[in-house]
Design a protein around this motif. Structure first.
Motif, mmCIF file in Angstrom:
data_model
loop_
_atom_site.group_PDB
_atom_site.id
_atom_site.type_symbol
_atom_site.label_atom_id
_atom_site.label_comp_id
_atom_site.label_asym_id
_atom_site.label_seq_id
_atom_site.Cartn_x
_atom_site.Cartn_y
_atom_site.Cartn_z
ATOM 1 N N GLN A 1 0.940 -1.083 0.094
ATOM 2 C CA GLN A 1 0.132 0.194 0.560
ATOM 3 C C GLN A 1 0.525 1.129 0.215
ATOM 4 O O GLN A 1 1.795 1.243 0.730
ATOM 5 C CB GLN A 1 -0.935 -0.181 1.461
ATOM 6 C CG GLN A 1 -1.960 -0.857 1.543
ATOM 7 C CD GLN A 1 -2.612 -1.319 0.279
ATOM 8 O OE1 GLN A 1 -3.765 -0.709 0.134
ATOM 9 N NE2 GLN A 1 -3.093 -2.532 -0.228
ATOM 10 N N ILE A 2 0.355 2.172 -1.440
ATOM 11 C CA ILE A 2 1.830 3.695 -0.930
ATOM 12 C C ILE A 2 0.048 4.549 -1.140
ATOM 13 O O ILE A 2 -0.766 4.880 -1.463
ATOM 14 C CB ILE A 2 1.961 3.772 -2.311
ATOM 15 C CG1 ILE A 2 2.588 2.528 -2.676
ATOM 16 C CG2 ILE A 2 2.507 4.769 -2.417
ATOM 17 C CD1 ILE A 2 4.389 2.457 -2.523
ATOM 18 N N LEU A 3 0.505 5.232 0.596
ATOM 19 C CA LEU A 3 -0.107 6.393 0.593
ATOM 20 C C LEU A 3 0.448 7.970 0.235
ATOM 21 O O LEU A 3 1.653 8.189 -0.309
ATOM 22 C CB LEU A 3 -0.915 6.700 1.878
ATOM 23 C CG LEU A 3 -1.123 8.134 2.419
ATOM 24 C CD1 LEU A 3 -2.845 7.903 1.721
ATOM 25 C CD2 LEU A 3 -1.298 8.257 4.265
ATOM 26 N N SER B 1 -3.900 4.631 -2.061
ATOM 27 C CA SER B 1 -4.355 5.546 -1.677
ATOM 28 C C SER B 1 -4.552 7.270 -1.736
ATOM 29 O O SER B 1 -2.737 7.269 -1.512
ATOM 30 C CB SER B 1 -5.018 5.300 -0.387
ATOM 31 O OG SER B 1 -3.943 4.696 0.086
ATOM 32 N N ARG C 1 -3.737 6.112 7.935
ATOM 33 C CA ARG C 1 -3.563 5.547 7.034
ATOM 34 C C ARG C 1 -1.981 5.581 6.661
ATOM 35 O O ARG C 1 -1.610 4.774 5.997
ATOM 36 C CB ARG C 1 -4.467 6.427 5.804
ATOM 37 C CG ARG C 1 -5.651 6.215 5.787
ATOM 38 C CD ARG C 1 -6.231 7.480 4.718
ATOM 39 N NE ARG C 1 -7.471 6.370 3.822
ATOM 40 C CZ ARG C 1 -8.002 7.463 3.238
ATOM 41 N NH1 ARG C 1 -7.036 8.737 2.623
ATOM 42 N NH2 ARG C 1 -9.316 6.826 2.159
ATOM 43 N N ALA D 1 0.189 1.875 5.637
ATOM 44 C CA ALA D 1 1.072 1.896 4.123
ATOM 45 C C ALA D 1 2.328 1.473 4.721
ATOM 46 O O ALA D 1 2.655 1.308 5.681
ATOM 47 C CB ALA D 1 0.593 3.661 4.033
ATOM 48 N N ASP D 2 2.641 1.096 3.493
ATOM 49 C CA ASP D 2 4.162 0.606 3.283
ATOM 50 C C ASP D 2 5.184 1.635 3.343
ATOM 51 O O ASP D 2 5.891 1.547 3.532
ATOM 52 C CB ASP D 2 4.347 -0.703 2.648
ATOM 53 C CG ASP D 2 3.304 -2.219 2.610
ATOM 54 O OD1 ASP D 2 3.782 -2.561 3.282
ATOM 55 O OD2 ASP D 2 2.210 -1.992 2.051
ATOM 56 N N VAL E 1 5.021 6.233 2.254
ATOM 57 C CA VAL E 1 3.730 7.538 2.053
ATOM 58 C C VAL E 1 4.919 7.969 0.806
ATOM 59 O O VAL E 1 6.006 8.483 0.880
ATOM 60 C CB VAL E 1 3.949 8.103 3.044
ATOM 61 C CG1 VAL E 1 3.140 9.420 2.954
ATOM 62 C CG2 VAL E 1 3.014 7.546 4.234
#
Ligand code: NAD
Length: 360
Positions: free
Chosen positions: A4-6, A39, A62, A66-67, A69
């Motif tokens: 997951q990348i924010l 996201s 979030r 996440a992994d 940002v």
């Protein structure tokens, strides 16, 4: 499992440069099958407008989940009059502190194609490749007590505190030595040990850590000399490690050696290499909305993210190669433009990097 990348575009030129970086990231994601999911959320002034605070709790959660940002930049005149504790920049300090991002890596690399964009003579900067490792969650920017008080004579006095614990110094020193070990094996620790107690401890602890790195040549330099040496003979440095405030100032100085702050990415890492990646520059309100900002620092932040948080070295190198190819083509945003080169806007520059990456 997907990663997951924010994405936090922020304010000013933030959304403009982020749009281009995301295009590059999406292409890398498909081309190299990285399995990323994205996201988006708000930070800084945009978060003040939406939530009344520069970093909402839900955004922080979030970011924790996440992994990695990816951040644009925050701030702007619209929020300058707001009280200090909820200004846009506070959102940035808070996310760094809450995620434990204590190690800020700021490379200053001069692309040979841009040697004439530097304010220094080409022979002084040609081939420049420095890495500044800045401590990011301690020191004077976070130290307490801080504030303003009234003296007996009625005059106001303002004060800040510069604290560093041994463990804070030790962990950032280790990052410096680790980075030096895989680069030119030279580490320069920058302090003000002739004046500051915090710097005396800094030097002592760095010396202790050095015993674990006999293959790395350690030197110490006072910050005032380091500022001078950076413009006199910058190529003497490989990796520099320093505290929060000195690193803030020296890395901006180093950025000008490379021609423009619009070229400089950064990574902020925790002890597990989870990171937040952002360009070194701010939200550039003077050029926001004009479509002329340089997106390369943010695009290069994507490549740092692939390298440091995900060990995707091939994809990281491909993005750097694509940037270099675009510079070879003579494309320049205004900040790095020189006579005879083609001046392009933010989007055109982003599209050119995407095209170069696709063809690699
Ligand atoms: P800045 O870095 O935004 O701009 C300095 C100069 O560099 C300006 O002339 C600007 O036009 C130019 N510039 C910056 N990025 C550029 C790019 N990508 N392409 C072309 N030119 C670029 O610094 P500032 O003017 O001191 O600060 C503006 C706002 O940004 C302030 O609100 C400040 O607090 C904030 N700020 C945020 C961050 C961050 O988000 N990490 C860092 C520094 C400043």
């Amino acid at each position: 499992m997907s990663k997951q990348i924010l994405i936090l575009p922020g304010d000013g030129i933030g959304p403009e440069i982020m749009a281009e970086a995301v295009k590059v990231l999406e292409l890398a994601n498909t081309k190299y099958q990285l399995g990323f999911e994205f996201s988006h959320d708000v930070i800084g002034g945009a978060a003040i407008d939406k939530h009344g605070v520069p970093l909402a709790d839900e955004t922080l959660e979030r970011a924790r989940a996440a992994d990695a940002v990816l951040l644009g930049a925050v701030g702007g005149p619209k929020w300058d009059a707001i009280e200090r504790d909820i200004r846009p920049e506070r959102g940035l300090l808070k996310i760094r502190a809450q995620l434990g991002l204590f190690a800020n890596l700021r490379p200053a690399i001069l692309y040979p194609q841009l040697a004439d964009a530097s304010s220094l003579k080409p022979e002084i900067v040609a081939g420049l490749d420095i890495l500044i490792v800045r401590e990011l969650t301690g020191g004077i920017y976070f130290g307490a007590p801080r504030g303003t008080r009234e003296l007996d004579n009625g005059e106001r006095q303002a004060y800040d505190t510069l604290p560093y614990s041994e463990s804070e110094i030790r962990r950032i020193a280790r990052v410096g030595f680790d980075m030096a070990r895989v680069r030119g094996k030279k580490l320069c620790s920058v302090d003000k040990a002739n004046v500051l107690a915090s710097s005396q401890l800094w030097r002592e602890v760095v010396e202790q850590v050095a015993k674990d790195y006999p293959d790395v040549e350690l030197s110490h330099m006072y910050v005032d000399n380091a500022a001078m040496q950076l413009v006199r003979a910058p190529k003497q440095f490989d990796v520099m490690v320093t505290d929060n405030m000195f690193g803030d100032i020296l890395s901006d100085e180093a950025s000008m050696l490379t021609g423009s702050i619009g070229m400089l990415p950064s990574a902020s890492l925790d002890s597990n290499n989870k990171g937040m990646y952002e360009p070194c520059h701010g939200s550039a309100p003077d050029i926001a909305g004009k479509g002329i900002a340089n997106p390369l620092a943010t695009i290069l932040s994507v490549s740092m993210m692939l390298r440091y948080s995900f060990n995707q070295h091939a994809a990281a190198e491909a993005i750097e190669k694509a940037v270099s190819l675009v510079l070879d083509q003579g494309l320049r945003t205004g900040d790095i433009w020189s006579e005879g080169k083609a001046k392009v806007g933010t989007q055109e520059m982003g599209d050119a990097v995407v095209a170069a990456l696709r063809n690699l």
